[in-house]
Design a protein around this motif. Structure first.
Motif, PDB file in Angstrom:
ATOM      1  N   VAL A 154      32.759  40.788  43.031  1.00  0.00           N
ATOM      2  CA  VAL A 154      33.478  42.050  42.816  1.00  0.00           C
ATOM      3  C   VAL A 154      34.906  41.993  43.347  1.00  0.00           C
ATOM      4  N   LEU A 155      35.237  40.952  44.096  1.00  0.00           N
ATOM      5  CA  LEU A 155      36.603  40.803  44.603  1.00  0.00           C
ATOM      6  C   LEU A 155      37.495  40.273  43.491  1.00  0.00           C
ATOM      7  N   ASP A 174      30.617  46.783  40.566  1.00  0.00           N
ATOM      8  CA  ASP A 174      29.512  47.211  41.419  1.00  0.00           C
ATOM      9  C   ASP A 174      28.601  46.016  41.700  1.00  0.00           C
ATOM     10  N   ALA A 175      28.487  45.658  42.987  1.00  0.00           N
ATOM     11  CA  ALA A 175      27.622  44.525  43.353  1.00  0.00           C
ATOM     12  C   ALA A 175      26.150  44.893  43.281  1.00  0.00           C
ATOM     13  N   ARG A 176      25.819  46.166  43.485  1.00  0.00           N
ATOM     14  CA  ARG A 176      24.414  46.564  43.471  1.00  0.00           C
ATOM     15  C   ARG A 176      23.884  46.666  42.049  1.00  0.00           C
ATOM     16  N   ASN A 177      24.661  47.228  41.152  1.00  0.00           N
ATOM     17  CA  ASN A 177      24.263  47.360  39.743  1.00  0.00           C
ATOM     18  C   ASN A 177      25.302  46.640  38.881  1.00  0.00           C
ATOM     19  N   GLY A 201      27.489  44.780  36.147  1.00  0.00           N
ATOM     20  CA  GLY A 201      27.615  44.707  34.694  1.00  0.00           C
ATOM     21  C   GLY A 201      27.716  43.266  34.244  1.00  0.00           C
ATOM     22  N   PRO A 202      27.938  43.053  32.962  1.00  0.00           N
ATOM     23  CA  PRO A 202      27.981  41.678  32.429  1.00  0.00           C
ATOM     24  C   PRO A 202      29.023  40.796  33.115  1.00  0.00           C
ATOM     25  N   ARG A 261      30.210  36.203  36.539  1.00  0.00           N
ATOM     26  CA  ARG A 261      31.027  35.648  37.631  1.00  0.00           C
ATOM     27  C   ARG A 261      30.145  35.225  38.814  1.00  0.00           C
ATOM     28  N   ALA A 262      29.121  36.011  39.128  1.00  0.00           N
ATOM     29  CA  ALA A 262      28.208  35.650  40.218  1.00  0.00           C
ATOM     30  C   ALA A 262      27.490  34.337  39.906  1.00  0.00           C
TER      31      ALA A 262
END
Length: 244
Positions: free
Chosen positions: A206-207, A214-217, A219-220, A225-226
């Protein structure tokens, strides 16, 4: 005549001379104060940052008087090992080797931006610590100059472990959520020491736009990226990369 000459010599300096002396002394005073500031924070965990203070000002300016940010410090050995390496993989893969400024990344960013399209930055983790801890957002030459000065001091006076420890604790991972411990509690109800590699990668993903993503929910974009960050951490060699 001799007495008059003595009186003339002892007369106080003019106002302009006093201002000139202050102007000449100001840079030296700032340099000494900033060195002391960085040296103290090598050993003392910061209770807040300039970025946090400005976030309060922003919220109050919008009339949100009940705004409260979340910030909890955790030492590096109290944070899951997957977090620092995820931040390095996402933000600054040459972090263990450069001295605060990644000249290769700067050159690549310059070539990319010259071709047009979305602008790409080349800030290192050390530069981001300087900005988040001491300065403000923006693109002015004054801020960039101060950022460079603080980056040099941080690299000279702190270890790489201290730099990544501070970054993990002061980076914003959500609106008003500062540091990996506050993010772990806010998003998953656990301590930073218990974060899974996938969760660490989502925080890093998210950075630098934590109010947009949103790291908890996720999106694509954050999911892609994660996944890329996790692949990069494996290619870098995992947590041991910080101490090659």
């Amino acid at each position: 005549m001799g007495a008059q000459a003595e009186i003339h010599k002892a007369a106080p300096p003019s106002r302009w001379r006093r201002w000139r002396n202050w102007l000449l002394a100001a840079p030296l005073l700032f340099a000494a104060a900033s060195v002391l500031q960085v040296l103290v924070l090598r050993f003392v965990d910061p209770p807040f940052t300039t970025t946090m203070a400005l976030r309060y000002v922003e919220a109050w300016g919008e009339g949100d008087w009940g705004f409260r940010l979340r910030y909890q410090w955790r030492d590096l050995d109290e944070i899951a090992p997957s977090v620092p390496i995820s931040l390095i993989a996402a933000e600054d893969q040459r972090f263990p080797f450069h001295s605060g400024f990644d000249l290769q990344a700067i050159e690549k960013a310059r070539d990319h931006n010259a071709r047009g399209g979305r602008l790409r930055g080349a800030s290192t983790i050390s530069q981001q610590v300087s900005k988040n801890l001491f300065l403000w957002q923006g693109r002015s030459w004054i801020r960039k100059g101060l950022e460079a000065w603080y980056t040099v001091l941080i690299e000279l006076l702190w270890s790489k472990e201290r730099i990544i420890e501070v970054y993990a604790n002061i980076a914003e991972f959500g609106d008003g959520v500062y540091g990996v411990q506050a993010a772990a509690r806010q998003f998953w109800g656990k301590d930073a020491a218990r974060l899974a590699p996938g969760e660490a990668a989502r925080l890093a993903a998210v950075l630098p736009a934590p109010r947009r993503y949103d790291a908890r929910n996720p999106g694509p974009y954050v999911q892609r990226r994660a996944a890329w960050i996790q692949r990069q951490t494996r290619q870098l060699g995992g947590p041991g990369y910080l101490s090659p």
